[in-house]
Design an enzyme around this catalytic site. Structure first.
Site, PDB file in Angstrom:
ATOM      1  N   ASP A  26       0.850  -1.197   0.000  1.00  0.00           N
ATOM      2  CA  ASP A  26       0.000   0.000   0.000  1.00  0.00           C
ATOM      3  C   ASP A  26       0.889   1.251   0.000  1.00  0.00           C
ATOM      4  O   ASP A  26       0.819   2.056   0.927  1.00  0.00           O
ATOM      5  CB  ASP A  26      -0.968  -0.017   1.210  1.00  0.00           C
ATOM      6  CG  ASP A  26      -0.259   0.031   2.554  1.00  0.00           C
ATOM      7  OD1 ASP A  26       0.926  -0.378   2.638  1.00  0.00           O
ATOM      8  OD2 ASP A  26      -0.874   0.496   3.529  1.00  0.00           O
ATOM      9  N   ASP A  56       7.749   3.370   3.077  1.00  0.00           N
ATOM     10  CA  ASP A  56       8.495   2.154   3.425  1.00  0.00           C
ATOM     11  C   ASP A  56       8.111   0.986   2.520  1.00  0.00           C
ATOM     12  O   ASP A  56       8.943   0.121   2.235  1.00  0.00           O
ATOM     13  CB  ASP A  56       8.349   1.803   4.915  1.00  0.00           C
ATOM     14  CG  ASP A  56       6.906   1.735   5.378  1.00  0.00           C
ATOM     15  OD1 ASP A  56       6.033   2.384   4.782  1.00  0.00           O
ATOM     16  OD2 ASP A  56       6.658   1.011   6.360  1.00  0.00           O
ATOM     17  N   ASP A  57       6.867   0.979   2.012  1.00  0.00           N
ATOM     18  CA  ASP A  57       6.515  -0.022   0.982  1.00  0.00           C
ATOM     19  C   ASP A  57       7.384   0.199  -0.257  1.00  0.00           C
ATOM     20  O   ASP A  57       7.816  -0.766  -0.903  1.00  0.00           O
ATOM     21  CB  ASP A  57       5.053   0.141   0.546  1.00  0.00           C
ATOM     22  CG  ASP A  57       4.067  -0.009   1.676  1.00  0.00           C
ATOM     23  OD1 ASP A  57       3.495  -1.088   1.848  1.00  0.00           O
ATOM     24  OD2 ASP A  57       3.857   0.984   2.405  1.00  0.00           O
ATOM     25  N   ASN A  72      -2.399   2.815   3.478  1.00  0.00           N
ATOM     26  CA  ASN A  72      -1.827   4.135   3.740  1.00  0.00           C
ATOM     27  C   ASN A  72      -2.628   5.235   3.050  1.00  0.00           C
ATOM     28  O   ASN A  72      -2.684   6.365   3.521  1.00  0.00           O
ATOM     29  CB  ASN A  72      -0.379   4.202   3.233  1.00  0.00           C
ATOM     30  CG  ASN A  72       0.569   3.439   4.128  1.00  0.00           C
ATOM     31  OD1 ASN A  72       0.399   3.416   5.340  1.00  0.00           O
ATOM     32  ND2 ASN A  72       1.556   2.805   3.537  1.00  0.00           N
ATOM     33  N   THR A 129       2.758  -6.076   2.992  1.00  0.00           N
ATOM     34  CA  THR A 129       3.268  -4.972   3.819  1.00  0.00           C
ATOM     35  C   THR A 129       2.182  -3.908   4.007  1.00  0.00           C
ATOM     36  O   THR A 129       2.475  -2.730   4.172  1.00  0.00           O
ATOM     37  CB  THR A 129       4.536  -4.346   3.205  1.00  0.00           C
ATOM     38  OG1 THR A 129       4.200  -3.773   1.937  1.00  0.00           O
ATOM     39  CG2 THR A 129       5.637  -5.365   3.022  1.00  0.00           C
ATOM     40  N   ASN A 160       0.843   1.293  17.115  1.00  0.00           N
ATOM     41  CA  ASN A 160       1.118   2.657  16.644  1.00  0.00           C
ATOM     42  C   ASN A 160      -0.149   3.358  16.132  1.00  0.00           C
ATOM     43  O   ASN A 160      -0.141   4.558  15.881  1.00  0.00           O
ATOM     44  CB  ASN A 160       2.221   2.695  15.574  1.00  0.00           C
ATOM     45  CG  ASN A 160       1.847   1.931  14.306  1.00  0.00           C
ATOM     46  OD1 ASN A 160       0.751   1.383  14.185  1.00  0.00           O
ATOM     47  ND2 ASN A 160       2.774   1.889  13.351  1.00  0.00           N
ATOM     48  N   GLU A 189      -1.253  -2.183  15.764  1.00  0.00           N
ATOM     49  CA  GLU A 189      -0.434  -1.621  14.673  1.00  0.00           C
ATOM     50  C   GLU A 189      -1.359  -1.313  13.493  1.00  0.00           C
ATOM     51  O   GLU A 189      -2.366  -1.997  13.283  1.00  0.00           O
ATOM     52  CB  GLU A 189       0.644  -2.655  14.312  1.00  0.00           C
ATOM     53  CG  GLU A 189       1.622  -2.230  13.243  1.00  0.00           C
ATOM     54  CD  GLU A 189       1.096  -2.431  11.836  1.00  0.00           C
ATOM     55  OE1 GLU A 189       1.508  -1.689  10.935  1.00  0.00           O
ATOM     56  OE2 GLU A 189       0.250  -3.345  11.644  1.00  0.00           O
ATOM     57  N   PHE A 190      -0.981  -0.346  12.676  1.00  0.00           N
ATOM     58  CA  PHE A 190      -1.864   0.153  11.616  1.00  0.00           C
ATOM     59  C   PHE A 190      -2.326  -0.930  10.637  1.00  0.00           C
ATOM     60  O   PHE A 190      -3.530  -1.037  10.339  1.00  0.00           O
ATOM     61  CB  PHE A 190      -1.167   1.290  10.843  1.00  0.00           C
ATOM     62  CG  PHE A 190      -1.975   1.772   9.676  1.00  0.00           C
ATOM     63  CD1 PHE A 190      -3.036   2.649   9.851  1.00  0.00           C
ATOM     64  CD2 PHE A 190      -1.700   1.339   8.379  1.00  0.00           C
ATOM     65  CE1 PHE A 190      -3.809   3.079   8.780  1.00  0.00           C
ATOM     66  CE2 PHE A 190      -2.459   1.764   7.298  1.00  0.00           C
ATOM     67  CZ  PHE A 190      -3.519   2.630   7.501  1.00  0.00           C
ATOM     68  N   ASN A 191      -1.414  -1.727  10.082  1.00  0.00           N
ATOM     69  CA  ASN A 191      -1.804  -2.693   9.038  1.00  0.00           C
ATOM     70  C   ASN A 191      -2.799  -3.729   9.564  1.00  0.00           C
ATOM     71  O   ASN A 191      -3.666  -4.197   8.819  1.00  0.00           O
ATOM     72  CB  ASN A 191      -0.576  -3.431   8.482  1.00  0.00           C
ATOM     73  CG  ASN A 191       0.289  -2.545   7.618  1.00  0.00           C
ATOM     74  OD1 ASN A 191      -0.161  -1.522   7.108  1.00  0.00           O
ATOM     75  ND2 ASN A 191       1.552  -2.934   7.456  1.00  0.00           N
ATOM     76  N   HIS A 232       9.744   0.140   8.206  1.00  0.00           N
ATOM     77  CA  HIS A 232       9.039  -1.104   8.548  1.00  0.00           C
ATOM     78  C   HIS A 232       9.058  -2.155   7.435  1.00  0.00           C
ATOM     79  O   HIS A 232       9.466  -3.290   7.628  1.00  0.00           O
ATOM     80  CB  HIS A 232       7.552  -0.803   8.826  1.00  0.00           C
ATOM     81  CG  HIS A 232       7.292   0.262   9.814  1.00  0.00           C
ATOM     82  ND1 HIS A 232       7.332   0.049  11.165  1.00  0.00           N
ATOM     83  CD2 HIS A 232       6.953   1.567   9.656  1.00  0.00           C
ATOM     84  CE1 HIS A 232       7.027   1.162  11.798  1.00  0.00           C
ATOM     85  NE2 HIS A 232       6.793   2.102  10.910  1.00  0.00           N
ATOM     86  N   ASP A 233       8.496  -1.771   6.278  1.00  0.00           N
ATOM     87  CA  ASP A 233       8.127  -2.779   5.280  1.00  0.00           C
ATOM     88  C   ASP A 233       9.326  -3.482   4.659  1.00  0.00           C
ATOM     89  O   ASP A 233       9.242  -4.664   4.299  1.00  0.00           O
ATOM     90  CB  ASP A 233       7.262  -2.141   4.188  1.00  0.00           C
ATOM     91  CG  ASP A 233       5.921  -1.679   4.731  1.00  0.00           C
ATOM     92  OD1 ASP A 233       5.526  -2.142   5.816  1.00  0.00           O
ATOM     93  OD2 ASP A 233       5.279  -0.844   4.066  1.00  0.00           O
TER      94      ASP A 233
HETATM   95  C1  BDR Z   1       2.880   0.148   8.583  1.00  0.00           C
HETATM   96  O1  BDR Z   1       1.870   1.135   8.353  1.00  0.00           O
HETATM   97  C2  BDR Z   1       2.161   1.874   7.197  1.00  0.00           C
HETATM   98  O2  BDR Z   1       2.042   3.233   7.438  1.00  0.00           O
HETATM   99  C3  BDR Z   1       3.558   1.509   6.772  1.00  0.00           C
HETATM  100  O3  BDR Z   1       3.656   1.482   5.363  1.00  0.00           O
HETATM  101  C4  BDR Z   1       3.776   0.152   7.368  1.00  0.00           C
HETATM  102  O4  BDR Z   1       3.379  -0.872   6.492  1.00  0.00           O
HETATM  103  C5  BDR Z   1       3.569   0.466   9.890  1.00  0.00           C
HETATM  104  O5  BDR Z   1       2.660   0.420  10.945  1.00  0.00           O
HETATM  105 CA    CA Z   2       2.831  -0.487   4.195  1.00  0.00          CA
END
Ligand code: BDR
Ligand code: CA
Length: 317
Positions: free
Chosen positions: A10, A14-15, A39, A130, A164, A170-172, A245-246
């Site tokens: 997405d 970092d992707d 994202n 990711t 986060n 965590e977001f994902n 991260h990714d």
């Molecule tokens: C994840 O959330 C997205 O913002 C980043 O691309 C990463 O995959 C980190 O929590």
């Molecule tokens: Ca991502």
């Protein structure tokens, strides 16, 4: 033989670096890229995936558009958790990028994943998501046999001590918690490359110097991505340097010893008032559940950044 991966993304800064690493490392064959909303909205993440693929020369592989919305829950749009704040309104703010030089594959992401995995030998493909896990959940529901044929799933998401997007999540994982619950519970091994690991993969000033010293157009793009992403991390999470991260999930496939992981029981909470989207992780068997997945715990920082720097150099040559 390089390990074939399907990268489900997405983008996302970092992707984008994860795509770059997958394309620029000889241990991996980037077989396909699939997009998912996360994202940013799907239209933007798909466009960004194609632009980054064009930038790094991943132009002769299928790229397919994935899920526009989570399976069950509402899409996250609340400003407090919308990753737009760290990735910008385009989802990949910062330097100018080339326009896509390829057409989208006509299939959905889930169908492309199914077609590749079912046409391949058992164990031929590793799935590296990711972003939110919507595409993987759809693929395994449409064709349950992929679960037994995939070598493993290496997911950037979750965490065993921190969140986060909320205190617990965590977001994902939060972005499609029901999809994540299904994917983590399925009968394949998911390596959770979560925040406990990825917060070790920070782009320190020394790392930034190494990237700038490469001195190519591509290294300048990466440097500008890190400028934008880094500013977001400082303002939103008060972290002095951004975690990439990714790319850690891709590094785990390239060199498992760089991203050390341990057996654990991992399940995604979908009912908790305060813990919705948490990846509940048991390393000791305390809860009486058999280990079903792996959790990444310790990063070899220098080796990780060597992989990124090498990939930028290789793709710049
Ligand atoms: C994840 O959330 C997205 O913002 C980043 O691309 C990463 O995959 C980190 O929590
Ligand atoms: Ca991502």
């Amino acid at each position: 033989m390089p390990q074939k991966i399907i990268l489900d993304v997405d983008p996302g800064h970092d992707d984008a670096i994860a795509i770059l690493l997958a394309q620029g490392n000889p241990e991996i064959e980037l077989a396909a890229i699939t997009s998912v909303a996360g994202n940013q909205v799907l239209e933007k993440t798909t466009y960004n995936a194609m632009r980054v693929a064009t930038l790094v020369g991943a132009t002769n592989i299928p790229i397919a558009r994935g899920a526009e919305f989570p399976l069950v829950r509402e899409q996250i749009t609340d400003g407090s958790v919308d990753a737009g704040s760290v990735h910008g309104v385009t989802g990949l703010d910062g330097p100018e990028l080339p326009e896509p030089s390829m057409e989208l594959d006509p299939r959905s992401a889930a169908q492309l994943i199914i077609d590749l995995v079912m046409a391949g030998e058992p164990g031929e493909y590793t799935l590296v998501p990711t972003g939110p896990l919507t595409n993987l959940a759809l693929a395994m529901r449409l064709e349950p046999r992929i679960v037994g044929r995939v070598k493993e799933v290496v997911h950037m998401g979750g965490g065993y001590t921190i969140g986060n997007a909320t205190a617990a999540a965590e977001f994902n994982v939060l972005a499609d918690a029901e999809a994540a619950a299904a994917v983590y519970a399925a009968d394949w091994t998911v390596t959770m490359v979560g925040l406990d690991l990825t917060h070790q993969a920070i782009a320190t000033p020394e790392v930034r110097d190494r990237i700038r010293a490469i001195g190519t157009d591509l290294s300048r793009v990466v440097d500008e991505w890190l400028d934008f992403f880094g500013a977001g991390y400082e303002s939103v999470w008060k972290m002095p340097y951004p975690p990439i991260h990714d790319a850690c999930a891709v590094a785990r496939v390239i060199a498992p010893e760089v991203v050390h992981s341990e057996e654990a029981w991992i399940a995604v909470e979908t009912k908790g008032q305060w813990t919705y989207g948490e990846t509940v992780t048991d390393f000791t068997g305390t809860g009486g559940q058999p280990f079903n997945n792996l959790a990444a715990t310790k990063l070899d920082f220098d080796a990780f950044w060597d992989l990124i720097v090498d990939a930028i150099k290789r793709l710049s040559a």
